[in-house]
Design an enzyme around this catalytic site. Structure first.
Site, PDB file in Angstrom:
ATOM      1  N   ASP A 122       0.824  -1.202   0.000  1.00  0.00           N
ATOM      2  CA  ASP A 122       0.000   0.000   0.000  1.00  0.00           C
ATOM      3  C   ASP A 122       0.871   1.271   0.000  1.00  0.00           C
ATOM      4  O   ASP A 122       1.939   1.288   0.619  1.00  0.00           O
ATOM      5  CB  ASP A 122      -0.866  -0.056   1.282  1.00  0.00           C
ATOM      6  CG  ASP A 122      -2.092   0.792   1.185  1.00  0.00           C
ATOM      7  OD1 ASP A 122      -2.495   1.126   0.064  1.00  0.00           O
ATOM      8  OD2 ASP A 122      -2.663   1.125   2.252  1.00  0.00           O
ATOM      9  N   GLU A 127      -2.990   6.400  -7.549  1.00  0.00           N
ATOM     10  CA  GLU A 127      -3.905   7.405  -6.982  1.00  0.00           C
ATOM     11  C   GLU A 127      -3.782   8.715  -7.747  1.00  0.00           C
ATOM     12  O   GLU A 127      -2.669   9.174  -8.000  1.00  0.00           O
ATOM     13  CB  GLU A 127      -3.524   7.599  -5.499  1.00  0.00           C
ATOM     14  CG  GLU A 127      -4.281   8.697  -4.785  1.00  0.00           C
ATOM     15  CD  GLU A 127      -3.897   8.772  -3.290  1.00  0.00           C
ATOM     16  OE1 GLU A 127      -3.736   7.723  -2.639  1.00  0.00           O
ATOM     17  OE2 GLU A 127      -3.738   9.904  -2.798  1.00  0.00           O
ATOM     18  N   HIS A 180      -7.425  10.439   4.610  1.00  0.00           N
ATOM     19  CA  HIS A 180      -6.828   9.448   5.509  1.00  0.00           C
ATOM     20  C   HIS A 180      -6.969   9.915   6.952  1.00  0.00           C
ATOM     21  O   HIS A 180      -6.688  11.068   7.261  1.00  0.00           O
ATOM     22  CB  HIS A 180      -5.343   9.252   5.182  1.00  0.00           C
ATOM     23  CG  HIS A 180      -5.114   8.453   3.939  1.00  0.00           C
ATOM     24  ND1 HIS A 180      -4.397   8.901   2.873  1.00  0.00           N
ATOM     25  CD2 HIS A 180      -5.522   7.202   3.614  1.00  0.00           C
ATOM     26  CE1 HIS A 180      -4.368   7.970   1.936  1.00  0.00           C
ATOM     27  NE2 HIS A 180      -5.047   6.928   2.352  1.00  0.00           N
TER      28      HIS A 180
END
Ligand code: G3H
Ligand code: ZN
Length: 292
Positions: free
Chosen positions: A81, A135, A183
């Site tokens: 990730d 992303e 986040h």
């Protein structure tokens, strides 16, 4: 034969459910996440970011997940990730990861395209089955409790036409858009609502690219309202990342067990309390993501 991660994500999309992606830093977290999934008999992705990998190690994390997959003949996969360099991507691929997320979202758009393309070329030259995610549209915050609230503006959101250009030029499998998510979790407020319309627009425009099927990944899952999750899945999200809620559960479990057993020193007698707290969070999230 066990389904591949790609097949599992494809099926999730068809069935209008989402695959849960949960981050871990060590094997207590892994035990909590895995036991929840297993109880529900649902596939899962274990996430290890660069920071988390600096603790557990890419090879160690990949080995632990592989052992669970083989021992229980279970669809549990591992993703590198938020990986910010090709060097770390290589480390994860060599360790046997099933997916990598190259995070070049902090670079200018064109540079993000270039770097992501390089990652895709490398990964696919090693193994076509390893999925590559990227992303676009920078996601604010970090996976912890945020003392200050963050405002997400229209210009922070991923533009559908940029998503098309990005996907066409890079050849990624999975896209993490900015759609009102961030986040972390606000300490004193509810996280912002998702922009469901934007998810729909991005998904619809990506559907029109011939020969490429792109699945959407929702990052920053902690603190999102249940109804927003369901609407997001309905709008085209197929994978959901959760981290902060697990980190909080880890700490809550540890504090609780130390309070309850002040004289205990044996790790395997203390740590099940931490496993339980993590398991509860994952169990509830997985149930929600798989509600039809
Ligand atoms: O990649 C990890 C996730 O996006 C986690 O976000 O900490 O807000 O749940 P979160
Ligand atoms: Zn993320």
């Amino acid at each position: 034969m066990m389904k591949t991660l790609k097949q599992i994500i494809q099926e999730a999309e068809q069935n209008k459910v989402a695959v849960g992606h949960f981050n871990i830093s060590e094997c207590v977290g892994l035990k909590g996440v895995f036991s929840a999934a297993k109880e529900l008999e649902l596939p899962i992705i274990i996430g290890v970011s660069e920071g988390e990998a600096s603790f557990i190690g890419y090879r160690q994390a990949a080995a632990l997940v592989k052992i669970l997959r083989e021992k229980f003949d279970y669809p549990v996969f591992i993703n590198a990730d938020h990986t910010k360099s090709l060097e770390k991507i290589k480390e994860a691929v060599e360790a046997g990861f099933n997916a990598v997320m190259f995070d070049g979202s902090h670079f200018p758009f064109e540079e993000n395209i270039q770097k992501t393309k390089e990652v895709v070329e490398y990964v696919k030259s090693v193994n076509q089955e390893i999925l590559v995610e990227a992303e676009i549209g920078y996601l604010k915050g970090s996976s912890t409790l945020l003392s200050e609230t963050i405002v997400i503006k229209e210009e922070d959101l991923t533009k559908p036409e940029e998503a098309v250009q990005f996907v066409k030029e890079t050849g990624i499998d999975l896209l993490a858009p900015s759609v009102g998510n961030l986040h972390g979790m606000f300490k004193n407020a509810q996280n912002p609502a998702l922009n469901i319309e934007r998810i729909k627009e991005i998904k619809n425009i990506l559907r029109q690219i011939s020969g490429q099927t792109i699945h959407l990944v929702l990052h920053g899952g902690s603190g999102i309202k249940d109804e927003d999750f369901l609407a997001a899945i309905d709008a085209g999200i197929s994978v959901i990342h959760i981290n902060t809620e697990l980190r909080l559960a880890w700490r809550r479990g540890m504090e609780k067990v130390l309070r309850e057993k002040p004289e205990e020193n044996v790790p395997y007698k203390l740590l099940p309390g931490v496993v339980e707290e993590i398991k509860k969070v994952v169990y509830n999230r997985l149930k929600l993501f798989n509600k039809r």
